[in-house]
Design an enzyme around this catalytic site. Sequence first.
Site, PDB file in Angstrom:
ATOM      1  N   GLY A 184      96.422  32.668 -77.732  1.00  0.00           N
ATOM      2  CA  GLY A 184      96.274  31.660 -78.767  1.00  0.00           C
ATOM      3  C   GLY A 184      96.979  30.379 -78.393  1.00  0.00           C
ATOM      4  N   GLY A 185      97.751  29.843 -79.288  1.00  0.00           N
ATOM      5  CA  GLY A 185      98.440  28.584 -79.035  1.00  0.00           C
ATOM      6  C   GLY A 185      99.711  28.718 -78.235  1.00  0.00           C
ATOM      7  CD  GLU A 192     102.924  40.763 -48.395  1.00  0.00           C
ATOM      8  OE1 GLU A 192     102.597  41.234 -47.294  1.00  0.00           O
ATOM      9  OE2 GLU A 192     103.692  41.350 -49.175  1.00  0.00           O
ATOM     10  CB  THR A 194     108.742  35.633 -45.378  1.00  0.00           C
ATOM     11  OG1 THR A 194     108.607  34.365 -46.002  1.00  0.00           O
ATOM     12  CG2 THR A 194     110.130  35.762 -44.824  1.00  0.00           C
ATOM     13  CG  ASP A 242     112.803  36.973 -34.978  1.00  0.00           C
ATOM     14  OD1 ASP A 242     113.005  36.191 -34.020  1.00  0.00           O
ATOM     15  OD2 ASP A 242     113.711  37.627 -35.529  1.00  0.00           O
ATOM     16  NE  ARG A 269     114.237  34.915 -31.281  1.00  0.00           N
ATOM     17  CZ  ARG A 269     114.769  34.125 -32.197  1.00  0.00           C
ATOM     18  NH1 ARG A 269     114.002  33.409 -32.979  1.00  0.00           N
ATOM     19  NH2 ARG A 269     116.069  34.064 -32.328  1.00  0.00           N
ATOM     20  CE  LYS A 270     116.689  39.360 -34.347  1.00  0.00           C
ATOM     21  NZ  LYS A 270     115.774  38.304 -34.515  1.00  0.00           N
TER      22      LYS A 270
END
Length: 179
Positions: free
Chosen positions: A3-4, A27, A29, A36, A40-41
């Site tokens: 409604g309002g 998502e 991220t 990464d 990298r790891k």
Amino acid sequence: MHGGYGYTRDFHVEQLYRDNRLNPIHEGTTGIQAIDFVGRKLIRDKGEALASLLARIDGTLARAAASAALAEAGRVLKMARGAVAEVAQALVADPAGTGALDNATAVLCAFGHLVAGWLWLDQALAAEAARDHLPASFVEGKVETARYFAAYELPKIPGWLSPLRAAPHLLGEVRAELF
């Protein structure tokens, strides 16, 4: 719809709308963190950190084998450890041949579950060892949580990792204009 009122605090719509607007950011991220992690790891250090982690997991597995209540959880964790280690070794040995970055989010999910399962089992074993100094309900809660995670969550790992074996380059082979 209301409604309002529109999107007022009288209804949870405002929060749900705001949260759903943020989900694509979360998502995205996850994908960035996964790339990464894998690039990298895992790959860059040739799996050295992974070897250290697996050695710690192996120590927990040895302790779990001697526990009547947690031996089965240890067996399931050992299976998950083997699946993750196998894929990780393949990624380190041949990152291009495994579609490593195409499948990074699945790898991140599998690793995350492995680590969570290991930590639950390790906590349960520590609680069992200190049983005389802890409330019985605390010890039982740790043991049952580790058992639950082993039964319901760790079996998801092979499913996440199966595309890396079956069709590692499928995502990379799709033409960009199809998106």
